[in-house]
Write a protein that holds these residues in place. Structure first.
Motif, mmCIF file in Angstrom:
data_model
loop_
_atom_site.group_PDB
_atom_site.id
_atom_site.type_symbol
_atom_site.label_atom_id
_atom_site.label_comp_id
_atom_site.label_asym_id
_atom_site.label_seq_id
_atom_site.Cartn_x
_atom_site.Cartn_y
_atom_site.Cartn_z
ATOM 1 N N LEU A 1 63.515 32.825 36.548
ATOM 2 C CA LEU A 1 62.893 32.115 35.425
ATOM 3 C C LEU A 1 61.367 32.156 35.513
ATOM 4 O O LEU A 1 60.683 31.501 34.739
ATOM 5 N N THR A 2 60.870 32.925 36.493
ATOM 6 C CA THR A 2 59.427 33.016 36.663
ATOM 7 C C THR A 2 58.812 33.644 35.420
ATOM 8 O O THR A 2 59.295 34.663 34.940
ATOM 9 N N GLN A 3 57.774 32.986 34.907
ATOM 10 C CA GLN A 3 57.131 33.500 33.696
ATOM 11 C C GLN A 3 55.700 33.912 33.995
ATOM 12 O O GLN A 3 55.064 33.346 34.863
ATOM 13 N N ILE A 4 55.234 34.883 33.239
ATOM 14 C CA ILE A 4 53.820 35.227 33.318
ATOM 15 C C ILE A 4 53.055 34.132 32.565
ATOM 16 O O ILE A 4 53.352 33.865 31.402
ATOM 17 N N VAL B 1 43.209 32.501 45.772
ATOM 18 C CA VAL B 1 42.010 32.940 45.041
ATOM 19 C C VAL B 1 42.405 33.992 44.005
ATOM 20 O O VAL B 1 42.012 33.920 42.837
ATOM 21 N N ALA B 2 43.207 34.959 44.432
ATOM 22 C CA ALA B 2 43.594 36.056 43.549
ATOM 23 C C ALA B 2 44.388 35.529 42.350
ATOM 24 O O ALA B 2 44.113 35.893 41.201
ATOM 25 N N GLY B 3 45.347 34.639 42.626
ATOM 26 C CA GLY B 3 46.184 34.097 41.563
ATOM 27 C C GLY B 3 45.370 33.332 40.538
ATOM 28 O O GLY B 3 45.583 33.461 39.322
ATOM 29 N N ASP B 4 44.406 32.551 41.001
ATOM 30 C CA ASP B 4 43.595 31.759 40.082
ATOM 31 C C ASP B 4 42.648 32.639 39.268
ATOM 32 O O ASP B 4 42.478 32.446 38.065
ATOM 33 N N LEU B 5 42.014 33.606 39.923
ATOM 34 C CA LEU B 5 40.999 34.405 39.232
ATOM 35 C C LEU B 5 41.608 35.394 38.242
ATOM 36 O O LEU B 5 41.025 35.672 37.201
ATOM 37 N N ILE B 6 42.792 35.904 38.564
ATOM 38 C CA ILE B 6 43.386 36.878 37.648
ATOM 39 C C ILE B 6 43.757 36.187 36.333
ATOM 40 O O ILE B 6 43.607 36.753 35.260
ATOM 41 N N ASP C 1 54.767 39.911 44.920
ATOM 42 C CA ASP C 1 55.229 40.671 43.749
ATOM 43 C C ASP C 1 54.778 39.994 42.457
ATOM 44 O O ASP C 1 54.395 40.661 41.496
ATOM 45 N N TYR C 2 54.838 38.663 42.466
ATOM 46 C CA TYR C 2 54.410 37.904 41.297
ATOM 47 C C TYR C 2 52.929 38.149 41.021
ATOM 48 O O TYR C 2 52.520 38.391 39.879
ATOM 49 N N MET C 3 52.123 38.142 42.081
ATOM 50 C CA MET C 3 50.683 38.417 41.931
ATOM 51 C C MET C 3 50.482 39.812 41.341
ATOM 52 O O MET C 3 49.637 40.022 40.482
ATOM 53 N N ALA C 4 51.281 40.761 41.836
ATOM 54 C CA ALA C 4 51.154 42.140 41.342
ATOM 55 C C ALA C 4 51.520 42.201 39.859
ATOM 56 O O ALA C 4 50.879 42.905 39.083
ATOM 57 N N ARG C 5 52.531 41.407 39.467
ATOM 58 C CA ARG C 5 52.910 41.370 38.044
ATOM 59 C C ARG C 5 51.782 40.832 37.182
ATOM 60 O O ARG C 5 51.608 41.215 36.032
ATOM 61 N N LEU C 6 51.021 39.898 37.754
ATOM 62 C CA LEU C 6 49.876 39.361 37.009
ATOM 63 C C LEU C 6 48.727 40.366 36.940
ATOM 64 O O LEU C 6 47.771 40.178 36.206
ATOM 65 N N GLY C 7 48.835 41.426 37.752
ATOM 66 C CA GLY C 7 47.804 42.460 37.698
ATOM 67 C C GLY C 7 46.933 42.564 38.931
ATOM 68 O O GLY C 7 46.003 43.364 38.975
ATOM 69 N N VAL C 8 47.227 41.749 39.946
ATOM 70 C CA VAL C 8 46.443 41.831 41.183
ATOM 71 C C VAL C 8 46.773 43.162 41.869
ATOM 72 O O VAL C 8 47.937 43.542 41.982
#
Lengths: 479, 288
Positions: free
Chosen positions: A138-141, A164-169, A207-214
């Motif tokens: 159920l993880t959403q972008i 840091v990465a999650g917040d800034l992206i 993987d979630y971070m990568a999905r966000l574009g990190v």
């Protein structure tokens, strides 16, 4: 069965749920996670214990100020994924923090229920909703800001760097995480064992971070392949340094370089990251001790001693120079270690290691201690009892007495101020270092601390980096 | 993933691998090292830098088949890949004009001493090079070394080529000749480095050695590579790998290198008998 219409008194009568766990006799033969997690009904019942009090002292007890009553009320309403998202508004890593945060000294210790009863099991609930969201896909972008055109380099993929990465992206900046090891997650993968934090959870977060574009660049040692200055030359507009604990400390006593004496970093890295527990299916070997002594009283010491049992130790000892009251490990970890049969030698410290002809450790000479006057840390200083020497038979020793800072980045970054222990000096509010555009947080700043404090530092840094980039944009426009 | 451009046998037990890692090659300096991981279940193994082709971004790694990982490396064909190649790690070797400088390379150490020899020569030193191995068919890089050395010596233990004896014999002759030597660097088996360091100590000639202890991360985090140098413990990965040979505890290093002897032997034999092992029977017999 929980009912939203319960009144305060009824709620207070519900006993705190206990976490289902693997039986100690079984679990010392496997690396599977010890706490199994709450069932749905257990979670809803536990959530209904929360009084949703106006003051919400739990929120200020949390280093990243999660809206705890907010997410718990969503659990009561059975909107578990919504509850996970509520946490994620302020904490990017709930599945991890729900497992490894010391809730008993943060959010739960200040819970008003704790005055008369037991506090709400906030950590269990955090873990429950995060697992529910992940396991049910159920993880959403989340909503992403439009691209800002700025690029940020994050050095280290541990809890500080990931935060840091999650917040800034999400704020529209491009983020690259550089990791020295071949796997991302930092201490979450090399340090914390599978039985306390399954690696698939860390992988899911990455993987979630990568999905966000990190973008992740593993096997890249900043300070060696590129310096901080070269990152700016490559076009990064800001840099965050979250390189973690660094070099392991040793006792500095005779015989410490004998075979069979590991730093906890090495012992845990061999087992966790390199999967030496599965040798020879994995190629990295590890020494399996019969009589294992782990020196230290922190969480890392507990992780090491419990790992040694799972690898086949017959006797596993914690050897600690103070008493149990001063041990920095979480009560839960000490309890788990006790359940598993770890033997605690308190007020004891080794003074030399004894080896055989091949250079392997076979024993250590110890002395007993007593507690004297309080020292700088406020804890009573251990003092040697003269003539109390005795010898312990050991064939594996793990030294878990902390780390000093890694010099690779300070050595190669002119103008980056460090303190006398080699930790990077930052502004406590913004996490900015002595260099413009360079921020730092986590163990490289504080020395050995916790996952959530590193994440908290990451939050502050992300906020400040965002502000810095906005100011830069203004000056670019005006300039 | 780093591409393997070539991987050929250059001796009974020695192979030469060329890996394309442009960034690493651009940054690397003589004396530094890299860490390689061949596949997902693989170890992280430190490897010396045996050559840097900066124009093409190609790293040369010379390796000896001594265990499972090195045996596995021989199975990677030209055009294949390795999982990771991280670096450069460690501190570079000192490069300075000392006057006369001697490099000593033994066995597989003939490879990493070569980029150092190049750098010392370029710094204006009169360069003497001594290389040695058990037998002629193990020697390599002879032409490369000859091309830059002011004086070049090859030694074999069995007398099959060059001087019949050890590198230390030649080194002693030079030191006894009375020529002033400013610096010596020795890389090779631990016993060779120990003999060289013991030899040069009474002559008072600074002698550096490059140490190869076991490592895991290679960035200072694990402390597995600790070596005793004088009264202090150093981490070879961040404080080295070069150390003052007159202060190194070589016996400790030898013991620590054998820490996993049994496990390594078992794992290697298991591999040699597996279908994944493509080593020729002649090599198998040799390494067993």
């Amino acid at each position: 069965m929980a009912d939203q219409k319960l009144d305060k008194k009824d709620r207070m009568k519900i006993p705190r749920t206990s976490m289902p766990e693997q039986d100690p006799k079984e679990r010392i033969h496997n690396f599977s996670e010890v706490p199994r997690g709450l069932e749905i009904e257990m979670a809803v019942t536990e959530a209904s214990r929360c009084l949703s009090c106006a003051k919400a002292p739990c929120v200020s007890g949390c280093p990243v100020e999660v809206d705890i009553p907010g997410f718990i009320s969503l659990v009561v309403e059975r909107d578990f994924a919504g509850a996970a998202r509520k946490i994620k508004e302020t904490n990017s890593l709930p599945a991890i923090c729900g497992r490894v945060c010391p809730q008993e000294e943060q959010c739960e210790v200040v819970c008003i229920l704790a005055k008369k009863f037991k506090p709400v099991a906030i950590g269990y609930l955090e873990r429950f909703v995060a697992d529910f969201e992940r396991e049910n896909k159920l993880t959403q972008i989340p909503e992403m800001a439009p691209a800002s055109g700025f690029r940020v380099a994050v050095v280290g993929s541990g809890p500080a760097g990931l935060t840091v990465a999650g917040d800034l992206i999400k704020l529209g900046h491009k983020v690259t995480i550089f990791e020295a090891l071949h796997k991302t997650g930092g201490v979450l993968v090399y340090g914390i064992p599978e039985f306390r934090l399954p690696k698939k959870i860390v992988q899911a977060e990455c993987d979630y971070m990568a999905r966000l574009g990190v973008e992740f660049q593993p096997s890249t040692v900043i300070g060696k392949s590129d310096t901080i200055d070269e990152l700016f030359e490559m076009g990064y507009d800001a840099v965050f340094i979250g390189t973690g604990a660094g070099l392991p400390n040793f006792m500095g006593i005779p015989g410490e370089n004998l075979i069979g004496i590991y730093s906890s970093n090495e012992y845990l890295t061999r087992s966790n990251l390199m999967r030496a527990f599965d040798f020879p299916n994995y190629d990295t070997p590890i020494i399996v001790g019969k009589n294992v002594a782990v020196l230290g009283g922190g969480n890392t010491a507990m992780d090491s001693v419990r790992t040694s049992l799972r690898l086949g130790a017959e006797n596993a000892y914690i050897v600690y120079r103070r008493s149990e009251a001063e041990m920095p490990a979480r009560a839960e970890e000490i309890h788990h270690a006790q359940q598993e049969g770890v033997q605690f030698h308190m007020l004891t410290t080794p003074i030399r290691f004894i080896g055989d002809a091949e250079g392997k450790v076979i024993a250590m000479e110890c002395v007993k201690m007593q507690l004297g006057e309080p020292d700088d840390s406020g804890r009573r200083r251990p003092v040697v009892i003269e003539g109390s020497n005795f010898t312990m038979e050991v064939d594996l020793v793990v030294v878990a007495i902390g780390n000093s800072s890694n010099p690779l980045i300070p050595q190669t970054t002119p103008g980056l101020d460090i303190n006398r222990w080699g930790n990077i000096i930052v502004n406590a509010e913004t996490m900015q270092t002595s260099r413009e555009g360079v921020y730092a947080g986590g163990d490289i700043v504080t020395g050995g601390a916790t996952v959530i404090l590193a994440a908290g530092a990451g939050k502050k840094a992300a906020k400040a980096i965002h502000q810095y980039l906005l100011t830069k944009k203004d000056s670019l426009v005006k300039g | 993933m780093p591409k393997v451009l070539d991987n050929v046998q250059i001796g009974p037990q020695n192979w030469k691998m060329l890996v394309r890692v442009p960034k690493l090659v651009e940054k690397a300096r003589p004396g530094q090292f890299v860490i390689i991981r061949v596949n997902e279940a693989g170890e992280r193994v430190p490897m010396s830098i045996g050559g840097l082709d900066r124009e093409n971004g190609v790293l040369t790694v010379i390796y000896q088949v001594v265990g499972k990982t090195s045996a596995l490396m021989t199975t990677i064909p030209a055009g294949g890949e390795i999982l990771d190649c991280v670096g450069p790690l460690g501190l570079p070797t000192h490069v300075k004009k000392w006057g006369t400088a001697i490099v000593v390379g033994g066995g597989i150490g003939i490879a990493p001493i070569y980029p150092i020899a190049q750098a010392w020569k370029a710094a204006g030193n009169k360069l003497y090079t001594i290389i040695g191995a058990r037998s002629q068919n193990i020697l390599f890089y002879e032409n490369e070394h000859k091309a830059i050395a002011d004086k070049f010596y090859a030694c074999t233990d069995d007398g099959s080529y060059g001087h019949h004896g050890f590198v230390s014999d030649i080194l002693k002759q030079i030191l006894d000749s009375g020529e002033k030597v400013g610096m010596i660097m020795a890389i090779g088996p631990v016993i060779m480095m120990k003999v060289v360091a013991n030899l040069t100590k009474p002559y008072g000639v600074p002698t550096w050695v490059s140490l190869n202890p076991l490592m895991v991360d290679g960035t200072g985090m694990c402390g597995g590579c600790r070596v005793a140098v004088g009264d202090t413990t150093k981490f070879a990965c961040v404080d080295g790998p070069d150390f003052d040979g007159h202060l190194v505890d070589f016996d400790l290093l030898t013991k620590r290198l054998n820490a996993y002897k049994e496990q390594e032997k078992n794992s290697f034999h298991r591999f040699l008998e597996s279908p994944g092992c493509k080593l020729a029977d002649s090599v198998k017999t040799l390494v067993k």
